[in-house]
Design a protein around this motif. Structure first.
Motif, short mmCIF file in Angstrom:
data_model
loop_
_atom_site.label_atom_id
_atom_site.label_comp_id
_atom_site.label_asym_id
_atom_site.label_seq_id
_atom_site.Cartn_x
_atom_site.Cartn_y
_atom_site.Cartn_z
N GLU A 1 -67.68 17.40 42.67
CA GLU A 1 -68.59 18.04 43.62
C GLU A 1 -67.87 19.12 44.42
O GLU A 1 -68.45 20.17 44.73
CB GLU A 1 -69.18 16.98 44.55
CG GLU A 1 -70.16 16.04 43.85
CD GLU A 1 -70.70 14.98 44.77
OE1 GLU A 1 -70.23 14.91 45.95
OE2 GLU A 1 -71.56 14.20 44.34
N TYR A 2 -66.61 18.86 44.77
CA TYR A 2 -65.83 19.84 45.53
C TYR A 2 -65.55 21.08 44.68
O TYR A 2 -65.82 22.22 45.11
CB TYR A 2 -64.52 19.19 45.97
CG TYR A 2 -63.53 20.15 46.58
CD1 TYR A 2 -63.73 20.69 47.85
CD2 TYR A 2 -62.36 20.50 45.90
CE1 TYR A 2 -62.81 21.56 48.42
CE2 TYR A 2 -61.44 21.37 46.45
CZ TYR A 2 -61.67 21.90 47.71
OH TYR A 2 -60.75 22.76 48.25
N VAL A 3 -65.03 20.89 43.48
CA VAL A 3 -64.68 22.03 42.64
C VAL A 3 -65.92 22.79 42.21
O VAL A 3 -65.90 24.02 42.06
CB VAL A 3 -63.87 21.56 41.41
CG1 VAL A 3 -63.52 22.74 40.50
CG2 VAL A 3 -62.60 20.84 41.84
N ASP A 4 -67.01 22.09 42.05
CA ASP A 4 -68.27 22.69 41.59
C ASP A 4 -68.77 23.76 42.56
O ASP A 4 -69.50 24.67 42.16
CB ASP A 4 -69.32 21.60 41.44
CG ASP A 4 -70.45 22.02 40.53
OD1 ASP A 4 -70.18 22.55 39.44
OD2 ASP A 4 -71.63 21.82 40.91
N ARG A 5 -68.35 23.68 43.81
CA ARG A 5 -68.83 24.63 44.82
C ARG A 5 -67.93 25.86 44.95
O ARG A 5 -68.23 26.78 45.71
CB ARG A 5 -68.92 23.93 46.20
CG ARG A 5 -69.94 22.81 46.26
CD ARG A 5 -70.18 22.38 47.70
NE ARG A 5 -68.98 21.84 48.32
CZ ARG A 5 -68.66 20.55 48.33
NH1 ARG A 5 -69.45 19.67 47.73
NH2 ARG A 5 -67.57 20.12 48.95
N LEU A 6 -66.81 25.86 44.25
CA LEU A 6 -65.84 26.94 44.40
C LEU A 6 -66.18 28.14 43.52
O LEU A 6 -66.56 27.98 42.37
CB LEU A 6 -64.44 26.43 44.04
CG LEU A 6 -63.91 25.26 44.86
CD1 LEU A 6 -62.55 24.81 44.33
CD2 LEU A 6 -63.80 25.63 46.33
N SER A 7 -66.00 29.33 44.07
CA SER A 7 -66.25 30.55 43.29
C SER A 7 -65.57 31.72 43.98
O SER A 7 -65.57 31.80 45.22
CB SER A 7 -67.76 30.81 43.21
OG SER A 7 -68.03 31.96 42.46
N PRO A 8 -64.94 32.63 43.20
CA PRO A 8 -64.79 32.55 41.73
C PRO A 8 -63.60 31.68 41.35
O PRO A 8 -62.50 31.83 41.88
CB PRO A 8 -64.53 34.02 41.36
CG PRO A 8 -63.81 34.58 42.57
CD PRO A 8 -64.41 33.88 43.76
N LEU A 9 -63.83 30.75 40.45
CA LEU A 9 -62.79 29.83 39.99
C LEU A 9 -62.09 30.44 38.78
O LEU A 9 -62.71 30.65 37.74
CB LEU A 9 -63.40 28.48 39.63
CG LEU A 9 -62.43 27.38 39.23
CD1 LEU A 9 -61.48 27.02 40.38
CD2 LEU A 9 -63.19 26.13 38.78
N LEU A 10 -60.80 30.73 38.93
CA LEU A 10 -60.04 31.35 37.86
C LEU A 10 -59.44 30.34 36.90
O LEU A 10 -59.45 30.52 35.68
CB LEU A 10 -58.91 32.20 38.43
CG LEU A 10 -59.28 33.36 39.34
CD1 LEU A 10 -58.02 34.07 39.82
CD2 LEU A 10 -60.19 34.34 38.61
N ALA A 11 -58.87 29.26 37.47
CA ALA A 11 -58.12 28.32 36.62
C ALA A 11 -58.08 26.94 37.25
O ALA A 11 -58.25 26.78 38.46
CB ALA A 11 -56.70 28.83 36.39
N LEU A 12 -57.82 25.98 36.38
CA LEU A 12 -57.71 24.58 36.78
C LEU A 12 -56.44 24.03 36.14
O LEU A 12 -56.30 24.01 34.93
CB LEU A 12 -58.94 23.82 36.27
CG LEU A 12 -59.21 22.41 36.78
CD1 LEU A 12 -59.38 22.40 38.30
CD2 LEU A 12 -60.48 21.87 36.11
N GLY A 13 -55.47 23.63 36.98
CA GLY A 13 -54.25 23.00 36.49
C GLY A 13 -54.35 21.50 36.69
O GLY A 13 -54.52 21.05 37.83
N VAL A 14 -54.24 20.72 35.62
CA VAL A 14 -54.52 19.28 35.71
C VAL A 14 -53.43 18.46 35.05
O VAL A 14 -53.01 18.75 33.92
CB VAL A 14 -55.88 18.95 35.05
CG1 VAL A 14 -56.23 17.49 35.29
CG2 VAL A 14 -56.97 19.84 35.60
#
Length: 215
Positions: free
Chosen positions: A45-58
């Motif tokens: 839910e938190y990440v879903d609201r972020l913009s513009p999302l460039l990358a996700l390091g997991v």
């Protein structure tokens, strides 16, 4: 891709989902904020609201191998190159559920909304050794490990626990790949005979430093 947001995520299980939000402006990190979430759903839910999302390091397995033990070329390379911490790279078939299930759940949910987001696999414990030639020990070395984060990001970074630290270094790895600072992609290593990679969330990267070190 020099302006936007990058998320680092450590799927630590209930009450221990560490997340770091890195803000980039024209290729420069201007802030890194860390926090801990209680559930995978809260992270999504938190990440879903972020913009513009460039990358996700997991810190999770972003792809799977059909070979023996689930070993992937990246796993074998890390174990061979970093013998002192080789036991931190465990057989994928024996990893805990939170790391595998929660991590992939976030990847699948975010890729469904942001199909073009860059996904970078990370391994914070081995990465810390690669950068510092020191074993990871957050409990006794928090101050030194936070210094490494500040030096890496070139901004102030604080963490409340090791999961947030893992999220912050994962964001750094993702940014290093997106900005072209790290070009060694462990997921580009050749496969062994009789195995293949399965990519449930689509193409991902495993950017790794070759001769880079924090001073």
């Amino acid at each position: 891709m020099g302006t936007g947001l990058i998320v680092g995520y450590d799927p630590g299980g209930d009450g221990a989902h560490g997340v770091a939000l890195l803000t980039l402006e024209e290729g420069r990190t201007v802030s890194v904020a860390t926090r801990t979430f209680g559930t995978t759903e809260a992270v999504i839910e938190y990440v879903d609201r972020l913009s513009p999302l460039l990358a996700l390091g997991v810190d999770t397995l972003t792809c799977w191998s059909t070979g023996g033990g689930g070993w992937r070329p990246a796993d074998r390379w890390l174990r061979q190159r970093y013998g002192t911490v080789r036991n931190s790279v465990m057989t994928p078939n024996g990893l805990a559920g939170s790391m595998g299930l929660n991590g992939m759940s976030v990847l699948l949910a975010i890729r469904a909304k942001y199909p073009k987001v860059v996904v970078v696999e990370t391994h914070p414990k081995v990465l810390y050794w690669a950068l510092q030639q020191k074993k990871y020990n957050y409990a006794s070395g928090k101050a030194e490990m936070e210094r490494v984060l500040c030096q890496a990001h070139q901004v102030a970074v604080t963490t409340a626990n090791d999961h947030e630290w893992d999220g912050a270094i994962s964001a750094f790895a993702a940014a290093s790949g997106v900005l072209g600072r790290w070009t060694n992609d462990l997921h580009a290593l050749p496969m062994a005979t009789g195995e293949r990679l399965i990519v449930p969330c689509g193409a991902t990267n495993y950017y790794w430093p070759e001769s880079w070190a924090v001073s």
